[in-house]
Design a protein around this motif. Sequence first.
Motif, mmCIF file in Angstrom:
data_model
loop_
_atom_site.group_PDB
_atom_site.id
_atom_site.type_symbol
_atom_site.label_atom_id
_atom_site.label_comp_id
_atom_site.label_asym_id
_atom_site.label_seq_id
_atom_site.Cartn_x
_atom_site.Cartn_y
_atom_site.Cartn_z
ATOM 1 N N ASP A 122 -35.722 31.581 -23.373
ATOM 2 C CA ASP A 122 -35.789 32.585 -22.341
ATOM 3 C C ASP A 122 -36.884 33.747 -23.015
ATOM 4 O O ASP A 122 -37.509 34.153 -22.042
ATOM 5 C CB ASP A 122 -34.134 33.287 -22.551
ATOM 6 C CG ASP A 122 -34.202 34.495 -21.192
ATOM 7 O OD1 ASP A 122 -34.662 34.457 -20.312
ATOM 8 O OD2 ASP A 122 -33.806 35.622 -22.054
ATOM 9 N N LYS A 166 -31.298 37.764 -24.050
ATOM 10 C CA LYS A 166 -30.001 38.307 -23.895
ATOM 11 C C LYS A 166 -29.067 37.175 -23.184
ATOM 12 O O LYS A 166 -29.463 36.385 -22.192
ATOM 13 C CB LYS A 166 -29.680 39.526 -23.269
ATOM 14 C CG LYS A 166 -30.408 40.671 -23.846
ATOM 15 C CD LYS A 166 -29.545 41.938 -23.964
ATOM 16 C CE LYS A 166 -30.280 43.009 -24.550
ATOM 17 N NZ LYS A 166 -30.355 42.816 -25.994
ATOM 18 N N LYS A 167 -27.914 37.026 -23.694
ATOM 19 C CA LYS A 167 -27.154 36.015 -23.318
ATOM 20 C C LYS A 167 -25.687 36.167 -23.529
ATOM 21 O O LYS A 167 -25.261 36.515 -24.662
ATOM 22 C CB LYS A 167 -27.369 34.474 -23.742
ATOM 23 C CG LYS A 167 -26.752 33.356 -23.123
ATOM 24 C CD LYS A 167 -27.385 31.823 -23.540
ATOM 25 C CE LYS A 167 -27.066 30.769 -22.624
ATOM 26 N NZ LYS A 167 -25.532 30.676 -22.592
ATOM 27 N N ASP A 168 -24.759 35.847 -22.707
ATOM 28 C CA ASP A 168 -23.569 36.086 -22.805
ATOM 29 C C ASP A 168 -22.717 35.077 -23.705
ATOM 30 O O ASP A 168 -22.486 33.880 -23.178
ATOM 31 C CB ASP A 168 -22.592 36.302 -21.790
ATOM 32 C CG ASP A 168 -21.176 36.902 -21.848
ATOM 33 O OD1 ASP A 168 -20.865 37.295 -22.876
ATOM 34 O OD2 ASP A 168 -20.484 36.721 -20.982
ATOM 35 N N PHE A 181 -34.414 40.966 -31.375
ATOM 36 C CA PHE A 181 -33.479 40.214 -30.424
ATOM 37 C C PHE A 181 -32.348 40.279 -31.075
ATOM 38 O O PHE A 181 -32.041 39.246 -31.736
ATOM 39 C CB PHE A 181 -34.102 38.929 -30.431
ATOM 40 C CG PHE A 181 -35.486 38.926 -29.530
ATOM 41 C CD1 PHE A 181 -35.507 39.200 -28.329
ATOM 42 C CD2 PHE A 181 -36.677 38.110 -30.326
ATOM 43 C CE1 PHE A 181 -37.038 39.145 -27.743
ATOM 44 C CE2 PHE A 181 -37.855 38.333 -29.682
ATOM 45 C CZ PHE A 181 -38.112 38.705 -28.515
ATOM 46 N N GLU A 182 -31.426 41.203 -30.704
ATOM 47 C CA GLU A 182 -30.244 41.581 -31.544
ATOM 48 C C GLU A 182 -29.185 40.309 -31.199
ATOM 49 O O GLU A 182 -28.640 39.971 -31.860
ATOM 50 C CB GLU A 182 -29.477 42.737 -30.812
ATOM 51 C CG GLU A 182 -30.492 43.923 -31.154
ATOM 52 C CD GLU A 182 -30.772 44.297 -32.601
ATOM 53 O OE1 GLU A 182 -30.052 43.876 -33.386
ATOM 54 O OE2 GLU A 182 -31.811 45.074 -32.868
ATOM 55 N N ASP A 183 -29.091 40.086 -29.879
ATOM 56 C CA ASP A 183 -28.325 38.990 -29.452
ATOM 57 C C ASP A 183 -28.409 37.614 -30.349
ATOM 58 O O ASP A 183 -27.550 37.131 -30.878
ATOM 59 C CB ASP A 183 -28.379 38.650 -28.110
ATOM 60 C CG ASP A 183 -27.788 39.475 -27.082
ATOM 61 O OD1 ASP A 183 -27.181 40.759 -27.748
ATOM 62 O OD2 ASP A 183 -27.247 39.300 -26.072
ATOM 63 N N ASP A 234 -27.581 38.287 -33.866
ATOM 64 C CA ASP A 234 -25.932 38.268 -34.022
ATOM 65 C C ASP A 234 -25.405 37.087 -34.118
ATOM 66 O O ASP A 234 -24.387 36.658 -35.024
ATOM 67 C CB ASP A 234 -25.808 39.264 -32.826
ATOM 68 C CG ASP A 234 -24.250 39.807 -33.083
ATOM 69 O OD1 ASP A 234 -23.972 40.497 -34.323
ATOM 70 O OD2 ASP A 234 -23.308 39.762 -32.202
ATOM 71 N N SER A 276 -35.430 37.036 -36.032
ATOM 72 C CA SER A 276 -35.189 37.450 -34.729
ATOM 73 C C SER A 276 -34.672 39.005 -34.817
ATOM 74 O O SER A 276 -35.007 39.659 -33.840
ATOM 75 C CB SER A 276 -33.875 36.696 -34.163
ATOM 76 O OG SER A 276 -32.999 36.488 -35.109
ATOM 77 N N HIS A 323 -26.695 27.538 -27.655
ATOM 78 C CA HIS A 323 -27.075 28.919 -27.041
ATOM 79 C C HIS A 323 -28.340 29.798 -27.912
ATOM 80 O O HIS A 323 -29.272 30.120 -26.868
ATOM 81 C CB HIS A 323 -26.053 29.965 -27.452
ATOM 82 C CG HIS A 323 -24.694 29.658 -26.614
ATOM 83 N ND1 HIS A 323 -24.723 29.600 -25.155
ATOM 84 C CD2 HIS A 323 -23.464 29.229 -26.881
ATOM 85 C CE1 HIS A 323 -23.618 29.398 -24.787
ATOM 86 N NE2 HIS A 323 -22.574 29.061 -25.665
ATOM 87 N N ASP A 365 -35.639 38.637 -22.201
ATOM 88 C CA ASP A 365 -35.245 39.254 -23.375
ATOM 89 C C ASP A 365 -34.288 38.771 -24.362
ATOM 90 O O ASP A 365 -33.969 39.327 -25.326
ATOM 91 C CB ASP A 365 -34.639 40.895 -22.776
ATOM 92 C CG ASP A 365 -33.644 40.642 -21.968
ATOM 93 O OD1 ASP A 365 -33.261 39.385 -21.930
ATOM 94 O OD2 ASP A 365 -32.999 41.689 -21.407
ATOM 95 N N MET A 404 -31.538 31.051 -25.729
ATOM 96 C CA MET A 404 -32.042 32.183 -26.157
ATOM 97 C C MET A 404 -33.624 32.297 -26.155
ATOM 98 O O MET A 404 -34.567 33.099 -25.628
ATOM 99 C CB MET A 404 -31.379 32.977 -27.127
ATOM 100 C CG MET A 404 -29.972 33.280 -26.919
ATOM 101 S SD MET A 404 -29.163 34.063 -28.200
ATOM 102 C CE MET A 404 -27.670 34.695 -27.388
#
Lengths: 687, 149
Positions: A102, A110-112, A57-59, A62, A52, A95, A108, A99
């Motif tokens: 998504d 991204k997710k909180d 896809f940084e999130d 991470d 990733s 999660h 993209d 992602m």
Amino acid sequence: MDTNQYLEVFIDESKEHLQSCSESLLELEKNPENLAIVNDIFRNAHTLKGMSATMGFEDLADLTHKMENVLDAIRNDKIKVTPEILDVVFESVDHLEEMVNDIASGGDGKKDVIATVELLKKIELGEALNSSVQNNEVAATTNVEAAALLEYDDFELTVIQQSQEQDFMTYEIAVHLREDCLLKAARVYMVFELLEKMGDVIKSSPSVDKLEEEQFDNDFYIAFVTKEPAEDIEKKLLKVSEVDRVIVQSIDHQALAKAMHGPTEQAQVEQVVLEQPQQEVVKIAPADAPAAKKAPAKNGAGHATSKTIRVNIERLDILMNLFEELVIDRGRLQSIASELNHSELNETVERMSRISGDLQNIILTMRMVPVETVFNRFPKMVRQLTRELNKKVNLEIIGAETELDRTVIDEIGDPLVHLIRNGLDHGVESPEVRRAKGKPEEGTIVLRAYHSGNHVFIELEDDGAGINREKVLSKAISKGVVSKEVAASMTDNQVNELILSSGFSTADVISDVSGRGVGLDVVKSTIESLGGNITIESTEGKGSLFSIQLPLTLSIISVMLVEIEKEIYAIPLSSIIETSIIRSSDIMNAHNQKVIDFRGKVVPLVFLEEIFEVPRNETADDEFHSVVIVRKGEKMAGLVVDSFIGQQEIVLKALGNYLTNVFAISGATILGNGKVALIVDCNALIK
Amino acid sequence: MMANTLDVESLKVIVFQLADKEYAIPVNQVQGIEKTMHITRVPKTPRYVKGVINLRGVVTPIIDLRERFDLNTSGDNDSTRIIIISLDEMEVGFIVDAANDVMDIPKESIEPQPEVVGSLEEEFISGVAKVGKRLLILLHLDKVLNTLK
């Protein structure tokens, strides 16, 4: 970096990795002491992180990284596995899945996920306070990886030992390429070329083949024998462009041998893998070994032996469509040949039919996917739901290797989710109730798939409360689904099927698991749109059985062609038990229904001529009737036709968007003579 | 032929005949015109649904417009045609008495449907166009197809 062309591969592989993560997590929950499983998860997470990050896809990277830290702490015995920790890890995997989904749908990724990240950090720090090692996290992780990722078999150990005896130095080199490196294979080649000049490469992880195919993220590891000092190696390697970091550490044979044959569980597991003759990449092998037992066909990534290519499903669809045209022409040729009765032509046509039959099998099997791809997400779902509902349920999956057409697989997931949720919520009782009823506290849900004839059956059986006839009926009446008069005369099965009608929900309290009354009718319509059907058997207090019957393929089926007056109809072979010819005198009357005695059973007769309102020129009153005995589940019926024509493979065609829901007709096909014949829907004819 | 309408905004239509009247469908909704062929009857459908045909490998439903509009059918003859139309992913064939003209109708000559036409087909008509001495009835295809459901 243009990563679009890799996106599909990335999504597929991420899903695979996440899947094996959740499988391993479930396993870990059962055996919290087994650190080998933690290693599996760790490796999957690590690969996912690398992929990733490469794809930007940084999130995703991470969160995976945070999860990896926790796993790392677990496998280094810094944290003990507890259900609470697993919950958080499960949540992270959820999660991550979201992602990836998504990303797959064009987002993209991204997710909180701050809450989860905080939890992960807490878990990690909860122990990190005691051990100061964690501070230098990046370096530490890298070192751990370098040591952990290279494993040696006996042969390699001997090589290391011998070279050390001859005053050679053995190093493990970790090379990290820049994230945006475009020509990874070329860089690998340059690194290897440099190294070969200085000494000998003993092994690499991933293996050289994989490195050449760029099947790695930005790190790779090399075991290297040389007389050069470590600093020189490092400096020389750093000169290769796009190499970001190089860590060279010397290794000692004795320490290695000890580690390899050491008593820890991890080493044992890996040792087993290493005994395979091939220099398998250790990083992947342990993760694959348990998976391989369950799914020999899947997980192409790690198996060097089974070569697979990914083909776009659209291309397969085109191939299928072209082949359907061919099947129509084959039928036409066959009928021409039988008219002409030319022996050589007949022979050729027969040969061609055989070959195209083989071809058909291959094309159809190419589209087959094991239902496992749908089933494997259920254990996690059940685990989560049982926790939410405070129930104890054991999900048993049987026949996950059963194969189904890809298009069916894509559609069947959601209905099954609905059914399982329904079974968990309404079916299986709470532990207290179960105890009171004298059942084991833990409920069982069996998800079973198997082939039968031209169909695949998927069954969901629970040992829960079953369906309460009175409750269902009173609900159905109050919702206006049935009238009181009809309700009284309904059979148990008919009552059971009421729960599949729209606007129906029997749960006294509406929970957020199920009970909004929108689920089960969608299940029914989805399954019917796939050409399948669903039946429910239930014994109150004992449990329910939802049985879904699905066609094996959606496009080519075997049928029996029959004639009524001048019209030709096709009856799917899958519903035919046998054909027979009966005398008029054999027909008996039961109420207003004509029936026959068929092998000791009373079978109602259905005159297709009447059902289909076939125009008759003259009323033929034959003494003999041709009857096709068909079945739907346990029930049978005899379809009366004028004559049988024969058996044929046909291509299923829809009647078009204009004619939807024609009674007792499930579709059409084109015959050898170019005319359209209608396919009889036997399920609609059997009450 | 239509030289006088060349510089006016116009609508290209297929003109066909039902009984003694002339109808028009915009050409972009027409997939093709076929001679009559074997139609397989589909049971339990409205009377005007004649059945389905094999249109080059695609099973296509056929509607007899004469029955749809309750006109007197004169039966099929040499000039009977099937007009294949395509609308919202739906392909349907219309049986008509004759289809023999492609025409440009000036948009200004199209008038809304007269108040009284006096037959059941009224609701299917989107307008009428007078071209020379001919009166063309423009059809509302959505409505012709929709009422089945």
